[in-house]
Design an enzyme around this catalytic site. Structure first.
Site, PDB file in Angstrom:
ATOM      1  N   SER A  79     -10.529  11.630  53.884  1.00  0.00           N
ATOM      2  CA  SER A  79      -9.448  12.234  54.741  1.00  0.00           C
ATOM      3  C   SER A  79      -9.282  13.699  54.231  1.00  0.00           C
ATOM      4  CB  SER A  79      -8.311  11.326  54.512  1.00  0.00           C
ATOM      5  OG  SER A  79      -8.099  11.046  53.307  1.00  0.00           O
ATOM      6  N   THR A 184      -3.750  11.525  54.126  1.00  0.00           N
ATOM      7  CA  THR A 184      -3.331  13.075  53.901  1.00  0.00           C
ATOM      8  C   THR A 184      -3.240  12.998  52.436  1.00  0.00           C
ATOM      9  OG1 THR A 184      -2.749  13.515  55.907  1.00  0.00           O
ATOM     10  CG2 THR A 184      -2.004  15.125  53.829  1.00  0.00           C
ATOM     11  N   ARG A 212      -7.116  19.839  67.435  1.00  0.00           N
ATOM     12  CA  ARG A 212      -5.831  19.214  67.195  1.00  0.00           C
ATOM     13  C   ARG A 212      -5.346  19.488  65.860  1.00  0.00           C
ATOM     14  NH1 ARG A 212      -4.066  15.525  62.943  1.00  0.00           N
ATOM     15  NH2 ARG A 212      -2.569  14.119  63.814  1.00  0.00           N
ATOM     16  N   VAL A 213      -4.020  20.008  65.640  1.00  0.00           N
ATOM     17  CA  VAL A 213      -3.382  20.216  64.468  1.00  0.00           C
ATOM     18  C   VAL A 213      -2.266  19.321  64.161  1.00  0.00           C
ATOM     19  CG1 VAL A 213      -1.846  21.776  63.194  1.00  0.00           C
ATOM     20  CG2 VAL A 213      -3.779  22.701  64.621  1.00  0.00           C
ATOM     21  N   GLY A 214      -2.275  18.633  62.984  1.00  0.00           N
ATOM     22  CA  GLY A 214      -1.244  17.628  62.532  1.00  0.00           C
ATOM     23  C   GLY A 214      -0.132  18.078  61.964  1.00  0.00           C
ATOM     24  N   ASP A 215       0.748  17.219  61.256  1.00  0.00           N
ATOM     25  CA  ASP A 215       1.931  17.597  60.725  1.00  0.00           C
ATOM     26  C   ASP A 215       1.370  18.467  59.260  1.00  0.00           C
ATOM     27  OD1 ASP A 215       0.765  15.228  59.458  1.00  0.00           O
ATOM     28  OD2 ASP A 215       2.573  15.068  58.441  1.00  0.00           O
ATOM     29  N   GLY A 236       0.227  10.236  57.092  1.00  0.00           N
ATOM     30  CA  GLY A 236       0.283   9.241  57.915  1.00  0.00           C
ATOM     31  C   GLY A 236      -0.034   9.962  59.350  1.00  0.00           C
ATOM     32  N   GLY A 238       0.309  12.285  61.768  1.00  0.00           N
ATOM     33  CA  GLY A 238       1.003  13.617  62.190  1.00  0.00           C
ATOM     34  C   GLY A 238       1.202  14.047  63.510  1.00  0.00           C
TER      35      GLY A 238
HETATM   36  N1  GLY Z   1      -0.851  13.524  58.533  1.00  0.00           N
HETATM   37  C1  GLY Z   1      -2.088  13.941  58.818  1.00  0.00           C
HETATM   38  C2  GLY Z   1      -2.487  14.377  60.015  1.00  0.00           C
HETATM   39  O1  GLY Z   1      -2.156  13.492  60.870  1.00  0.00           O
HETATM   40  O2  GLY Z   1      -3.282  15.071  60.310  1.00  0.00           O
END
Ligand code: GLY
Length: 324
Positions: A79, A184, A212-215, A236, A238
């Site tokens: 991950s 993460t 796609r960009v997460g948190d 988790g 994002g």
């Molecule tokens: N927390 C990581 C993601 O959702 O990309």
């Protein structure tokens, strides 16, 4: 015995002892005791490396960056970094961010391809540019300019997993339901003198829609740090957590007087108050204040956070509370 007022008491021998004890409790928290707190099992070797770098004279940013590099370099951590599971097209896209609680400056990269250490690229965005976030092609070009080597980030194992996913006509996609994989690595740390840093690195959700960009690389979401208060990070889903600016919210709860533990649970409770469906969300958070006190919490038992704590030379793996 005559009752005495507070002022007279404080002037007495007993009063002086109380003052000394209170002072030493405060200074004990601040003086010379670094603390490293990270998400998941892969946080343990990351903390240990961070502590080593700090002990050898590195500053807190060096320690957090080099600590996170350990998970990024490990092909078995699927991950984060090298070996991270790819997007729906079979391409590994990495996100990372790091923030310095003293200068209140951050560096971040999103959707970075071919570079196995995005946290180090994010650190250089912080140190070498006036920008905070670089994305995609520009982030890659910047990394190459900084001397990073492009590499194939798919391992034979992650390639096989992607081929299996691709070959499965019943496969889950993000146009429908999310698949599971968002462990993460988030790390928060203090130098023991009131300085805090937060960093995180991820390959994001496996099989995500490209781009796609997460948190994780969003300042205030995946990371936040302010020496006046403390630092936080999240792991988790994002897509869900970005809507709640989790890390800055936790730091703001601490600024209002909450302990790191209470601040973590307050954030989760707030998420449920705004939408009861969030009880089923994959959401975990960690926090540290500038006195080195820590907190960790998960939304639900079935996605309980294992977190790693390095303190006083001891490296431990612990389990967070889970709200539901
Ligand atoms: N927390 C990581 C993601 O959702 O990309």
């Amino acid at each position: 015995m005559e009752p005495i007022d507070r002022r007279s008491f404080m002037k007495s021998v007993a009063g002086a002892a109380v003052l000394v004890a209170a002072d030493s409790a405060r200074t004990k928290a601040y003086e010379g005791s670094p603390v490293f707190l990270s998400t998941w099992v892969h946080g343990k070797p990351a903390n240990e490396r961070a502590a080593e770098v700090f002990k050898a004279g590195g500053n807190l940013l060096d320690a957090v960056e080099k600590g996170i590099n350990v998970a990024e370099n490990d092909p078995n951590v699927t991950s984060v970094g090298y070996g991270g599971l790819p997007n729906a097209q079979g391409v590994v896209e990495l996100d990372a961010a790091i923030i310095d609680g003293t200068r209140h400056r951050a560096g971040a990269v999103c959707s970075l391809r071919e570079i196995k250490n995005p946290i180090s690229v994010a650190r250089l965005v912080l140190e070498k540019t006036q920008h905070t976030t670089l994305a995609g092609e520009g982030a890659l070009r910047f990394a190459l300019q900084m001397g990073f080597r492009p590499e194939q980030l798919l391992t034979p194992e992650s390639l096989k997993k992607w081929l299996d996913w691709k070959a499965n006509p019943q496969r889950k996609t993000f146009w429908l339901n999310p698949a599971d994989n968002h462990d993460t690595l988030g790390m928060v740390a203090t130098d023991g003198k009131g300085h805090v840093v937060s960093g995180c690195s991820t390959s994001g959700l496996a099989w995500k829609i490209p781009g796609r960009v997460g948190d994780s690389p969003l300042i205030g979401c995946g990371v936040y740090a302010d020496d006046n208060v403390g630092a936080a990070s999240a792991t988790g889903n994002g897509d869900l957590m970005s809507n709640y600016c989790t890390s800055i919210s936790i730091v703001h709860y601490m600024a209002r007087g909450a302990s790191p533990q209470d601040a973590c649970t307050e954030l989760l409770e707030h998420m449920v108050k705004t939408d009861p469906d969030n009880r089923t969300g994959d959401v975990c958070v960690i926090a540290i204040n500038n006195r080195g006190e820590i907190g960790a919490a998960a939304m639900k038992k079935s996605y309980r956070l294992k977190y790693a704590l390095w303190r006083d030379g001891e490296s431990q793996l612990l389990e967070s509370v889970a709200l539901y």
